[in-house]
Enzyme design. Structure first.
Site, PDB file in Angstrom:
ATOM      1  N   GLY A  75     -34.403  21.695  45.326  1.00 10.44           N
ATOM      2  CA  GLY A  75     -34.002  20.366  46.288  1.00 10.44           C
ATOM      3  C   GLY A  75     -34.747  19.477  45.729  1.00 10.44           C
ATOM      4  O   GLY A  75     -34.416  18.053  45.970  1.00 10.44           O
ATOM      5  N   THR A  76     -35.990  19.557  44.732  1.00 12.28           N
ATOM      6  CA  THR A  76     -36.458  18.391  44.374  1.00 12.28           C
ATOM      7  C   THR A  76     -35.723  17.622  43.295  1.00 12.28           C
ATOM      8  O   THR A  76     -34.862  18.193  42.473  1.00 12.28           O
ATOM      9  CB  THR A  76     -37.587  18.721  43.436  1.00 12.28           C
ATOM     10  OG1 THR A  76     -38.678  19.688  44.205  1.00 12.28           O
ATOM     11  CG2 THR A  76     -38.793  17.777  43.007  1.00 12.28           C
ATOM     12  N   THR A  77     -35.775  16.316  43.297  1.00 19.22           N
ATOM     13  CA  THR A  77     -35.207  15.369  42.408  1.00 19.22           C
ATOM     14  C   THR A  77     -36.052  14.774  41.467  1.00 19.22           C
ATOM     15  O   THR A  77     -37.221  14.717  41.615  1.00 19.22           O
ATOM     16  CB  THR A  77     -33.926  14.477  43.040  1.00 19.22           C
ATOM     17  OG1 THR A  77     -34.915  13.699  44.026  1.00 19.22           O
ATOM     18  CG2 THR A  77     -33.055  14.925  43.812  1.00 19.22           C
ATOM     19  N   ASN A 102     -28.948  16.917  47.641  1.00 17.41           N
ATOM     20  CA  ASN A 102     -28.880  16.992  48.916  1.00 17.41           C
ATOM     21  C   ASN A 102     -28.269  18.048  49.775  1.00 17.41           C
ATOM     22  O   ASN A 102     -27.177  18.357  49.243  1.00 17.41           O
ATOM     23  CB  ASN A 102     -28.270  15.534  49.556  1.00 17.41           C
ATOM     24  CG  ASN A 102     -28.646  15.123  51.159  1.00 17.41           C
ATOM     25  OD1 ASN A 102     -28.399  16.120  51.910  1.00 17.41           O
ATOM     26  ND2 ASN A 102     -29.118  13.974  51.417  1.00 17.41           N
ATOM     27  N   PHE A 103     -28.774  18.802  50.362  1.00 16.42           N
ATOM     28  CA  PHE A 103     -28.134  19.998  50.798  1.00 16.42           C
ATOM     29  C   PHE A 103     -27.619  19.874  52.224  1.00 16.42           C
ATOM     30  O   PHE A 103     -26.997  20.787  52.811  1.00 16.42           O
ATOM     31  CB  PHE A 103     -29.280  21.263  50.970  1.00 16.42           C
ATOM     32  CG  PHE A 103     -29.647  21.681  49.622  1.00 16.42           C
ATOM     33  CD1 PHE A 103     -29.093  22.546  48.881  1.00 16.42           C
ATOM     34  CD2 PHE A 103     -30.624  20.838  48.912  1.00 16.42           C
ATOM     35  CE1 PHE A 103     -29.271  23.049  47.978  1.00 16.42           C
ATOM     36  CE2 PHE A 103     -30.936  21.435  47.400  1.00 16.42           C
ATOM     37  CZ  PHE A 103     -30.440  22.325  46.932  1.00 16.42           C
ATOM     38  N   HIS A 135     -35.068   5.131  52.392  1.00 18.59           N
ATOM     39  CA  HIS A 135     -35.910   6.318  52.558  1.00 18.59           C
ATOM     40  C   HIS A 135     -37.368   5.784  52.978  1.00 18.59           C
ATOM     41  O   HIS A 135     -37.639   4.714  53.080  1.00 18.59           O
ATOM     42  CB  HIS A 135     -36.077   7.203  51.421  1.00 18.59           C
ATOM     43  CG  HIS A 135     -34.826   7.880  50.974  1.00 18.59           C
ATOM     44  ND1 HIS A 135     -33.551   7.517  50.344  1.00 18.59           N
ATOM     45  CD2 HIS A 135     -34.492   9.409  51.352  1.00 18.59           C
ATOM     46  CE1 HIS A 135     -32.573   8.435  50.007  1.00 18.59           C
ATOM     47  NE2 HIS A 135     -33.415   9.372  50.782  1.00 18.59           N
ATOM     48  N   HIS A 136     -37.898   6.906  53.526  1.00 15.75           N
ATOM     49  CA  HIS A 136     -39.372   6.738  53.871  1.00 15.75           C
ATOM     50  C   HIS A 136     -39.982   6.182  52.638  1.00 15.75           C
ATOM     51  O   HIS A 136     -39.880   6.536  51.496  1.00 15.75           O
ATOM     52  CB  HIS A 136     -39.946   8.086  54.498  1.00 15.75           C
ATOM     53  CG  HIS A 136     -39.632   9.291  53.758  1.00 15.75           C
ATOM     54  ND1 HIS A 136     -40.310   9.335  52.618  1.00 15.75           N
ATOM     55  CD2 HIS A 136     -38.590  10.106  53.715  1.00 15.75           C
ATOM     56  CE1 HIS A 136     -40.003  10.656  52.070  1.00 15.75           C
ATOM     57  NE2 HIS A 136     -38.879  10.973  52.411  1.00 15.75           N
ATOM     58  N   LYS A 139     -41.517   8.648  49.713  1.00 19.00           N
ATOM     59  CA  LYS A 139     -40.393   9.224  48.551  1.00 19.00           C
ATOM     60  C   LYS A 139     -40.714   8.781  47.063  1.00 19.00           C
ATOM     61  O   LYS A 139     -41.212   7.533  47.074  1.00 19.00           O
ATOM     62  CB  LYS A 139     -39.059   8.885  48.874  1.00 19.00           C
ATOM     63  CG  LYS A 139     -37.932   9.386  47.950  1.00 19.00           C
ATOM     64  CD  LYS A 139     -36.678   9.415  48.343  1.00 19.00           C
ATOM     65  CE  LYS A 139     -35.719  10.016  47.477  1.00 19.00           C
ATOM     66  NZ  LYS A 139     -35.851  11.400  47.422  1.00 19.00           N
ATOM     67  N   GLY A 145     -31.840  11.095  44.585  1.00 15.88           N
ATOM     68  CA  GLY A 145     -31.029  11.805  43.840  1.00 15.88           C
ATOM     69  C   GLY A 145     -29.853  11.594  44.455  1.00 15.88           C
ATOM     70  O   GLY A 145     -28.700  11.821  43.860  1.00 15.88           O
ATOM     71  N   THR A 146     -29.678  11.471  45.851  1.00 12.85           N
ATOM     72  CA  THR A 146     -28.486  11.384  46.557  1.00 12.85           C
ATOM     73  C   THR A 146     -27.469  10.311  45.989  1.00 12.85           C
ATOM     74  O   THR A 146     -26.513  10.278  45.735  1.00 12.85           O
ATOM     75  CB  THR A 146     -28.589  11.199  48.160  1.00 12.85           C
ATOM     76  OG1 THR A 146     -29.394  12.606  48.375  1.00 12.85           O
ATOM     77  CG2 THR A 146     -27.445  11.344  48.857  1.00 12.85           C
TER      78      THR A 146
END
Length: 248
Positions: A75-77, A102-103, A135-136, A139, A145-146
């Protein structure tokens, strides 16, 4: 399943919670305190590893799992410059890897509709398009990545845009004015925002706004556990979007 967690930040802790709720065992937690001493022997016997670490560590974790022949969900980008290289090794060595920006189920539906929308609007050149992501502040990569996956979905169906460019807003740099063939991704980092992604199609007479807002990280964590379940018994190199192939 016996699961190895690679990374134990906020996402790793949520993944642990959902994995245990679904009856799985966390065999090993890997973080900055034990990563340097970890070897392939330590993770052998695991059914799957789930990586939500940091971009600089993702490739090392992938190599470790390949060495131990442990299926891996990434899940890491921020490591996608090496995507083709990793794919070649994975397939040549008969390993198992599933990656995704993104899952979340909602985001993957968003990806699907984004491609449909870009195809539908392609003939109407009066519309210009851009992507915005928030994003926060913790990040580490920009764009997300999304956002890149969204941009690639647009580029697949565009005859006027050939690549994306990124502007990290309020980073002290100069404003980016994209060329006509460039798709702008604007990135903002604001406090504890889990993730908001917007596609904007603008013309002189109207604007179409397509948006996904995450209320928490829980959807990402649950999706990662479901991805690990999906990967069981499979060999090969997969994207998370293959779990959500609505054309089948």
């Amino acid at each position: 399943m016996k699961i190895v967690l690679l990374g134990y930040g906020k996402m790793g802790q949520l993944i642990e919670k959902f994995a245990q709720k679904r009856g799985h065992e966390i065999m090993l937690i890997v973080d900055q305190h034990n990563r340097e001493t970890l070897t392939a022997v330590d993770i052998q016997g695991a059914d799957v590893a789930i990586d939500f670490s940091i971009p600089s560590g993702a490739l090392e974790n992938i190599s470790l799992c390949f060495e131990a022949s442990v299926p891996l969900v990434v899940g890491t980008t921020g490591w996608y410059d090496h995507l083709e290289e990793v794919k070649e090794i994975c397939l040549a060595d008969n390993q198992s890897l599933l990656y995704g920006s993104n899952f979340s189920i909602g985001v993957n539906v968003f990806f699907h509709i984004n491609r449909m929308l870009s195809k539908a609007i392609q003939p109407y050149h009066q519309y210009d398009v851009q992507v915005e992501e928030i994003h926060h502040v913790h990040k580490l990569d920009a764009p997300s990545g999304t956002a890149i996956t969204i941009a690639e979905g647009i580029l697949e169906n565009s005859d006027s845009k050939s690549k994306w460019v990124n502007e990290l807003v309020d980073n002290g740099g100069s404003e980016i004015i994209p060329k006509p063939n460039e798709l702008l991704i604007e990135s903002l980092r604001i406090e504890e925002v889990p993730g908001t992604h917007t596609v904007l199609y603008s013309s002189e007479v109207d604007q179409i706004e397509f948006k996904h807002t995450a209320h928490s990280r829980e959807g990402f964590a649950l999706g990662a556990v479901i991805a690990a379940e999906w990967l069981q018994g499979k060999k090969g190199f997969y994207q998370v979007t293959e779990m959500f192939d609505f054309n089948k």
